[in-house]
Scaffold this active site. Structure first.
Site, PDB file in Angstrom:
ATOM      1  N   SER A 145      -4.808  13.026 -38.150  1.00 22.16           N
ATOM      2  CA  SER A 145      -3.903  13.198 -37.013  1.00 22.16           C
ATOM      3  C   SER A 145      -3.168  11.895 -36.750  1.00 22.16           C
ATOM      4  O   SER A 145      -3.721  10.805 -36.956  1.00 22.16           O
ATOM      5  CB  SER A 145      -4.677  13.602 -35.758  1.00 22.16           C
ATOM      6  N   TYR A 158     -10.868  11.650 -28.831  1.00 22.71           N
ATOM      7  CA  TYR A 158     -10.363  12.403 -29.984  1.00 22.71           C
ATOM      8  C   TYR A 158      -9.702  11.465 -30.990  1.00 22.71           C
ATOM      9  O   TYR A 158      -9.954  11.550 -32.201  1.00 22.71           O
ATOM     10  CB  TYR A 158      -9.366  13.450 -29.505  1.00 22.71           C
TER      11      TYR A 158
END
Length: 251
Positions: A145, A158
């Site tokens: 990501s 995250y």
């Protein structure tokens, strides 16, 4: 399944077999000739529905019980997949976003995010990398990501888990270099669900766009794929910002 060291993958294993990106990628690869798809995820009606949808497209689909949070079960779950025949492509897509505000006050929930996104992926990634090396060919696609490039205040739990995953995937790619096995790291921006307001096109994407970028990256032999492509320049600038300025920046 015959070995297919070049050309479009004919057999694939999707870790995260109910994920929108995983299924969008499988659909594109089936259209290009993939004939065997292993969908690995926790048993659920959603998994069976996904298998039915891909079967309707003409592929043979096998469901595989898989729990990222139970690394001791990974060999028993995934070993038979590779024992049954060569796998041309492994897509490591599982993960959870968590809830930053909640997880900061509930450390066990934060740990679950880290264990799913990082430690679960380490176990599965090493296992699949070794299996691909044993068969002598294949590609491991790891969904990282852009959030892992530099963790923001808004999502550092995250983001840190994806930073670890990204570093692991790059290192695994180096370890497998020259063996016939390739690791491709994919760094999407914020992935929008259908109907979600799009926002800044430089930072956002959709499951279909990620799948298209994965397919293109496979054809090009890419090691790193940014989705959208312009995100690479944006995050390069973000990475170099002084911390006082970065703290004030909303990205």
């Amino acid at each position: 399944m015959p070995k297919d060291a070049s050309g479009p993958p004919r057999s694939l294993l999707v870790l995260g077999g109910t994920s929108a990106i995983g299924l969008a990628t499988a659909r594109r690869l089936i259209a290009r000739g993939a004939r065997l798809v292993h969908l690995a995820a926790r048993p659920s009606p959603a998994l069976e529905k996904a298998a039915g949808e891909l079967t309707a497209l003409g592929a043979e689909v096998r469901t595989v019980p898989f729990d990222a949070l139970d690394p001791e079960s990974h060999q028993a779950s995934l070993g038979p997949v590779f024992a049954a025949g060569d796998v041309d492509l492994v897509l490591l897509r599982f993960g959870i976003a968590g809830d930053q505000a909640r997880d900061e006050s509930r450390p066990l929930d934060a740990v679950r995010v880290a264990q799913t996104n990082y430690t679960g992926a380490v176990g599965a990634g090493l296992l699949c990398g070794a299996a691909l090396q044993e068969q002598g060919h294949g590609t491991l696609v790891v969904l990282s990501s852009a959030a892992g490039v530099r963790a923001r205040r808004a999502d550092f739990i995250y983001g840190s888990s994806k930073a670890g995953l990204d570093a692991f995937a790059q290192g695994l790619g180096d370890a497998l270099y020259g063996t016939g096995v390739r690791v491709m790291v994919v760094r999407p921006g914020t992935v929008l669900d259908p109907g979600t307001p799009r926002g800044d096109a430089r930072l956002t994407t959709t499951p279909g766009q990620v799948a298209a970028a994965i397919e293109l990256g496979l054809r090009r032999g890419s090691e790193t794929v940014w989705v959208p492509g312009g995100l690479r320049l944006v995050m390069s600038a973000v990475r170099g910002l002084p911390r006082p300025l970065f703290r004030r920046l909303v990205v």
